[in-house]
Design an enzyme around this catalytic site. Sequence first.
Site, PDB file in Angstrom:
ATOM      1  N   GLU A   1       0.806  -1.223   0.000  1.00  0.00           N
ATOM      2  CA  GLU A   1       0.000   0.000   0.000  1.00  0.00           C
ATOM      3  C   GLU A   1       0.837   1.270   0.000  1.00  0.00           C
ATOM      4  O   GLU A   1       0.528   2.232  -0.702  1.00  0.00           O
ATOM      5  CB  GLU A   1      -0.890  -0.024   1.253  1.00  0.00           C
ATOM      6  N   ASP A   2       1.915   1.288   0.789  1.00  0.00           N
ATOM      7  CA  ASP A   2       2.643   2.550   1.026  1.00  0.00           C
ATOM      8  C   ASP A   2       3.987   2.688   0.324  1.00  0.00           C
ATOM      9  O   ASP A   2       4.563   3.776   0.325  1.00  0.00           O
ATOM     10  CB  ASP A   2       2.871   2.742   2.537  1.00  0.00           C
TER      11      ASP A   2
END
Length: 701
Positions: free
Chosen positions: A76-77
């Site tokens: 996700e990051d």
Amino acid sequence: MPALDSLVARLSTYLSDDQVNLVRRAYFYAEQAHDGQRRRSGEAYVTHPLAVAGILADMHMDHQSLMAAMLHDVIEDTGIPKDALIAQFGETVAELVDGVSKLTQMKFETKAEAQAENFQKMAMAMARDIRVILVKLADRLHNMRTLEVLTGEKRRRIAKETLEIYAPIANRLGMHNMRVEFEDLGFKAMHPMRAERIYAAVRRARGNRKEIVNKIEQSLIHCLQREGLGGEVMGREKHLYSIYKKMRSKRRSFSEIMDVYAFRIVVDKVDTCYRVLGAVHNLYKPLPGRFKDYIAIPKANGYQSLHTTLFGMHGVPIEIQIRTREMEEMANNGIAAHWLYKSDEETLKGTHARARQWVKGVLEMQQRAGNSLEFIESVKIDLFPDEVYVFTPKGSIMELPKGSTAVDFAYAVHTDVGNTCIACRINRRLAPLSQALESGATVEIITAPAARPNPAWLNFVVTGKARTHIRHALKQQRRSESVSLGERLLNKALTGFGSSLDKIPEERLRQVLGEYRMTVWEDLLEDIGLGNRMAYVIARRLLASDGELAPSLEGPLDIRGTEGLVLSYAKCCSPIPGDPIVGYLSAGKGMVVHLDTCRNISEFRHNPDKCIPLSWSKDVTGEFSVELRIELEHQRGLIALLAGSVSAADANIEKIGMSERDSRTCVVQLVVSVHDRTHLARAIKKLRTISGITRITRLRA
């Protein structure tokens, strides 16, 4: 590094060296991936996945869950793809990480929709591997513990989501400790002042209660020793959020709730639980109707314990829970206790099976739901903490949420039983389908093959499964009925032009479908049946030749009432037979009949796709509402005089309202139902016979 060393030391107590090294490798990979990233608090980002892994280590989770915890924000990051994780750590760990990751690529119109879509994706991953939800819960728990660095609005939003979804999920999976922490942290974030006051009150009460708690504890210990029963007695304190909820729901003061003293007795085996129950019932008088046996019939989340309430010394109520060590571990860690024990005991297998059953139900709801918001609503409904236990006619036990009805029971047995349910017997007596079931009742469902779900059921069902399946069946039913009605209406309109659907070439049907940007003929028929499109307009399109205008009806379309058309009468101008009228095509309502002179349709008046000339048939039937404004002088028995005159003209009063103009005169608004203009004229003539009436006006747009 000291935090990592501390985690490794804890893992070494129950994992092999190779497994611990895999967890360390996942940590170093995450550290590299998150390099340069910081949390709002200013700490290096990798402290968060390390803390999440620490929470799972306390539950003695397996090494793959711990690796997923270390890597849960990598996709996700950091932009590292799932394929890279598969190559490094294998497919199982990558799937766990992907299940926990949010849907970052998609854009949503609202936060609610984004939340719903994320939860939907997570539910599907849970169905493949239950550990996804355990990693997600640990992730959310650490976020809740470090919530104070966020802005007030964001803090409240995350706390609300936690209280609505994650705390009930922890409860549903039997994870009591995590649920309590979620609720208390969420409560503090949502209502900081209330939480502070209740906490201060609990601290004060704790000091005042200390002596009496010690006395009760000692008497329970002596009782067990006297009977030769081994067991550990401990005082139980209610947590802040449960005190707050009880104060609100039961409308009780803090002192009333704190009057109850709670204890837990933990013993070695199931047999001892029942012997301890007998001993404490001999010591203090039990309160009738307050004994619950969750060992014989466990709760839906696998929770097992004996609950009883006693009259203690000085008449003080005492709540007691009696359970084994395994049950205590199960109550606190729920499904996570599988990895804690790695045991084949029936209780543990039972809880795992229940959790899987619940996840399977969630997945079924997801497949049937119309959209993600409808799905999340059903899941929220299904996360009830309290259950009722009822019996099938053959004696099988079924668990349902509190407040469930026979319809919920029918859908719990099988979807087809729910869809064809027409009546029920509760304890061998016929009962309403909406009646709430009570524990111990025997429920029998009566079905009929041709029966269909009733939309009214949605007003009283409580389980997510029932709600989702009823909605799904109604949508299917509505579509098939709309298609059938649309076909009849279109054929009827074509008959007016001397044609029918059978005579329209296939090629022309495809052309018209293309014009409306549709691919399936049934979709167009459904639109006609629902009133989103007018059969008359479609018929003209079908009969139009290339480059030529469609034929038009000679004269206006005759209206006899509601002969199959989705037909309604505008409330703004209240047309009645005899008035010049026009038909306005309104999406969802079908044809709305207005007065020819109605101001509300003046801008569409000359649009042939929106307005169609209509006329009243000679044999029109039914009653039509008209609003009259009557100005008259004040007099005794005014309403009775008006009602008598309207009744003498064979008309009915639907609604009446009165307002004073001055000390001598008043204005009456009267809604009467009549057959046509002639009938209305007769009613007005009768009203004019009342002395004191100065003016009667028919109200129109």
